[in-house]
Motif scaffolding. Structure first.
Motif, PDB file in Angstrom:
ATOM      1  N   PHE A  29      14.342  -7.505  51.553  1.00 56.16           N
ATOM      2  CA  PHE A  29      14.212  -8.842  52.115  1.00 56.16           C
ATOM      3  C   PHE A  29      15.491  -9.299  52.791  1.00 56.16           C
ATOM      4  O   PHE A  29      15.467  -9.872  53.885  1.00 56.16           O
ATOM      5  N   ARG A  30      16.615  -9.039  52.171  1.00 56.47           N
ATOM      6  CA  ARG A  30      17.875  -9.545  52.701  1.00 56.47           C
ATOM      7  C   ARG A  30      18.288  -8.864  54.011  1.00 56.47           C
ATOM      8  O   ARG A  30      19.259  -9.270  54.646  1.00 56.47           O
ATOM      9  N   ARG A  31      17.584  -7.820  54.411  1.00 52.54           N
ATOM     10  CA  ARG A  31      17.882  -7.132  55.669  1.00 52.54           C
ATOM     11  C   ARG A  31      17.209  -7.802  56.863  1.00 52.54           C
ATOM     12  O   ARG A  31      17.443  -7.403  58.003  1.00 52.54           O
ATOM     13  N   TYR A  32      16.357  -8.794  56.592  1.00 52.39           N
ATOM     14  CA  TYR A  32      15.562  -9.386  57.656  1.00 52.39           C
ATOM     15  C   TYR A  32      15.934 -10.842  57.911  1.00 52.39           C
ATOM     16  O   TYR A  32      16.089 -11.624  56.966  1.00 52.39           O
ATOM     17  N   GLY A  33      16.062 -11.177  59.197  1.00 53.76           N
ATOM     18  CA  GLY A  33      16.036 -12.577  59.548  1.00 53.76           C
ATOM     19  C   GLY A  33      14.609 -13.078  59.391  1.00 53.76           C
ATOM     20  O   GLY A  33      13.656 -12.313  59.559  1.00 53.76           O
ATOM     21  N   MET A  34      14.456 -14.337  59.051  1.00 51.14           N
ATOM     22  CA  MET A  34      13.132 -14.889  58.777  1.00 51.14           C
ATOM     23  C   MET A  34      12.840 -16.073  59.692  1.00 51.14           C
ATOM     24  O   MET A  34      13.728 -16.885  59.980  1.00 51.14           O
ATOM     25  N   GLY A  35      11.605 -16.154  60.106  1.00 50.21           N
ATOM     26  CA  GLY A  35      11.200 -17.260  60.962  1.00 50.21           C
ATOM     27  C   GLY A  35       9.924 -17.913  60.487  1.00 50.21           C
ATOM     28  O   GLY A  35       9.135 -17.308  59.754  1.00 50.21           O
ATOM     29  N   VAL A  48       9.111 -22.315  65.219  1.00 53.94           N
ATOM     30  CA  VAL A  48       9.473 -23.541  64.505  1.00 53.94           C
ATOM     31  C   VAL A  48      10.918 -23.477  64.016  1.00 53.94           C
ATOM     32  O   VAL A  48      11.710 -24.373  64.300  1.00 53.94           O
ATOM     33  N   ALA A  49      11.256 -22.400  63.282  1.00 47.94           N
ATOM     34  CA  ALA A  49      12.592 -22.328  62.696  1.00 47.94           C
ATOM     35  C   ALA A  49      12.946 -20.886  62.381  1.00 47.94           C
ATOM     36  O   ALA A  49      12.063 -20.053  62.186  1.00 47.94           O
ATOM     37  N   TYR A  50      14.259 -20.635  62.317  1.00 45.17           N
ATOM     38  CA  TYR A  50      14.780 -19.306  62.020  1.00 45.17           C
ATOM     39  C   TYR A  50      15.939 -19.432  61.043  1.00 45.17           C
ATOM     40  O   TYR A  50      16.714 -20.399  61.106  1.00 45.17           O
ATOM     41  N   ILE A  51      16.068 -18.425  60.155  1.00 48.51           N
ATOM     42  CA  ILE A  51      17.232 -18.352  59.281  1.00 48.51           C
ATOM     43  C   ILE A  51      17.735 -16.918  59.257  1.00 48.51           C
ATOM     44  O   ILE A  51      16.948 -15.969  59.206  1.00 48.51           O
ATOM     45  N   SER A  52      19.044 -16.761  59.298  1.00 52.45           N
ATOM     46  CA  SER A  52      19.655 -15.438  59.344  1.00 52.45           C
ATOM     47  C   SER A  52      19.552 -14.724  58.001  1.00 52.45           C
ATOM     48  O   SER A  52      19.162 -15.307  56.998  1.00 52.45           O
ATOM     49  N   GLY A  57      23.013 -19.027  58.990  1.00 51.00           N
ATOM     50  CA  GLY A  57      22.700 -19.432  60.348  1.00 51.00           C
ATOM     51  C   GLY A  57      21.256 -19.850  60.469  1.00 51.00           C
ATOM     52  O   GLY A  57      20.356 -19.172  59.958  1.00 51.00           O
ATOM     53  N   THR A  58      21.009 -20.984  61.113  1.00 45.80           N
ATOM     54  CA  THR A  58      19.651 -21.481  61.302  1.00 45.80           C
ATOM     55  C   THR A  58      19.488 -21.996  62.725  1.00 45.80           C
ATOM     56  O   THR A  58      20.465 -22.340  63.397  1.00 45.80           O
ATOM     57  N   SER A  59      18.241 -22.044  63.172  1.00 48.88           N
ATOM     58  CA  SER A  59      17.932 -22.675  64.444  1.00 48.88           C
ATOM     59  C   SER A  59      16.534 -23.277  64.350  1.00 48.88           C
ATOM     60  O   SER A  59      15.716 -22.828  63.532  1.00 48.88           O
ATOM     61  N   TYR A  60      16.281 -24.297  65.173  1.00 48.69           N
ATOM     62  CA  TYR A  60      15.024 -25.035  65.112  1.00 48.69           C
ATOM     63  C   TYR A  60      14.494 -25.322  66.499  1.00 48.69           C
ATOM     64  O   TYR A  60      15.253 -25.476  67.462  1.00 48.69           O
ATOM     65  N   ARG A  67      13.878 -32.993  61.192  1.00 47.29           N
ATOM     66  CA  ARG A  67      12.780 -33.293  60.259  1.00 47.29           C
ATOM     67  C   ARG A  67      12.479 -32.117  59.337  1.00 47.29           C
ATOM     68  O   ARG A  67      12.060 -32.319  58.199  1.00 47.29           O
ATOM     69  N   PHE A  68      12.654 -30.883  59.837  1.00 44.04           N
ATOM     70  CA  PHE A  68      12.345 -29.680  59.065  1.00 44.04           C
ATOM     71  C   PHE A  68      13.650 -28.978  58.686  1.00 44.04           C
ATOM     72  O   PHE A  68      14.622 -28.989  59.449  1.00 44.04           O
ATOM     73  N   THR A  69      13.632 -28.314  57.532  1.00 43.47           N
ATOM     74  CA  THR A  69      14.785 -27.550  57.076  1.00 43.47           C
ATOM     75  C   THR A  69      14.316 -26.201  56.545  1.00 43.47           C
ATOM     76  O   THR A  69      13.448 -26.156  55.653  1.00 43.47           O
ATOM     77  N   ILE A  70      14.875 -25.142  57.093  1.00 43.06           N
ATOM     78  CA  ILE A  70      14.564 -23.796  56.628  1.00 43.06           C
ATOM     79  C   ILE A  70      15.667 -23.340  55.677  1.00 43.06           C
ATOM     80  O   ILE A  70      16.850 -23.644  55.886  1.00 43.06           O
ATOM     81  N   SER A  71      15.270 -22.638  54.631  1.00 44.37           N
ATOM     82  CA  SER A  71      16.234 -22.103  53.673  1.00 44.37           C
ATOM     83  C   SER A  71      15.673 -20.817  53.090  1.00 44.37           C
ATOM     84  O   SER A  71      14.484 -20.519  53.271  1.00 44.37           O
ATOM     85  N   ARG A  72      16.508 -20.079  52.389  1.00 44.37           N
ATOM     86  CA  ARG A  72      16.044 -18.847  51.763  1.00 44.37           C
ATOM     87  C   ARG A  72      16.794 -18.612  50.462  1.00 44.37           C
ATOM     88  O   ARG A  72      17.934 -19.047  50.298  1.00 44.37           O
ATOM     89  N   ASP A  73      16.136 -17.895  49.570  1.00 43.20           N
ATOM     90  CA  ASP A  73      16.729 -17.472  48.311  1.00 43.20           C
ATOM     91  C   ASP A  73      16.537 -15.961  48.235  1.00 43.20           C
ATOM     92  O   ASP A  73      15.443 -15.488  47.909  1.00 43.20           O
ATOM     93  N   ASN A  74      17.579 -15.220  48.544  1.00 43.37           N
ATOM     94  CA  ASN A  74      17.449 -13.758  48.579  1.00 43.37           C
ATOM     95  C   ASN A  74      17.227 -13.168  47.189  1.00 43.37           C
ATOM     96  O   ASN A  74      16.655 -12.088  47.064  1.00 43.37           O
TER      97      ASN A  74
END
Length: 124
Positions: A29-35, A48-52, A57-60, A67-74
């Motif tokens: 999982f940690r090898r992939y950027g997620m959108g 909609v959104a991306y996280i490194s 790193g994030t983008s929207y 209004r939206f927030t992307i996050s991840r828990d590796n």
């Protein structure tokens, strides 16, 4: 191979909030950027959104910025999308996706794996 399963969709009133989750299988999982993407009826799927990979790193999309927030828990192989101040125009099927390629990918062909989607409906 990465399998993605979204959850957390539902029906809420305008101005409300939802938190989407996307659980990924495998140890990579940690090898992939997620959108996150979404697709409304009769419309093309849109970014909609991306996280490194590391989460620093994030983008929207402009339509959701602020209004939206992307996050991840590796450690949990999970990516989230916190959606606040929801509007009727946010109504769509929301998909999470994984990319092993470019950072800050915003195009659907740049993503390698997709979930099945979760419905989000915002009533006015």
């Amino acid at each position: 191979q990465v399998q993605l399963v979204e959850s957390g969709g539902g029906l809420v009133q305008a101005g409300g909030s939802l938190r989407l989750s996307c659980a990924a299988s495998g140890r990579t999982f940690r090898r992939y950027g997620m959108g996150w993407f979404r697709q409304a009826p009769g419309k093309e799927r849109e970014f909609v959104a991306y996280i490194s990979r590391s989460g620093d790193g994030t983008s929207y999309a402009d339509s959701v910025k602020g209004r939206f927030t992307i996050s991840r828990d590796n450690a949990k192989n999970t990516v989230y999308l916190q959606m606040d101040s929801l509007k009727p125009e946010d109504t769509a099927v929301y998909y999470c996706a994984a990319t092993g390629g470019l950072n800050y990918a915003t195009k659907t062909p740049q993503y390698d794996y997709w979930g099945q989607g979760t419905q989000v409906t915002i009533s006015s």
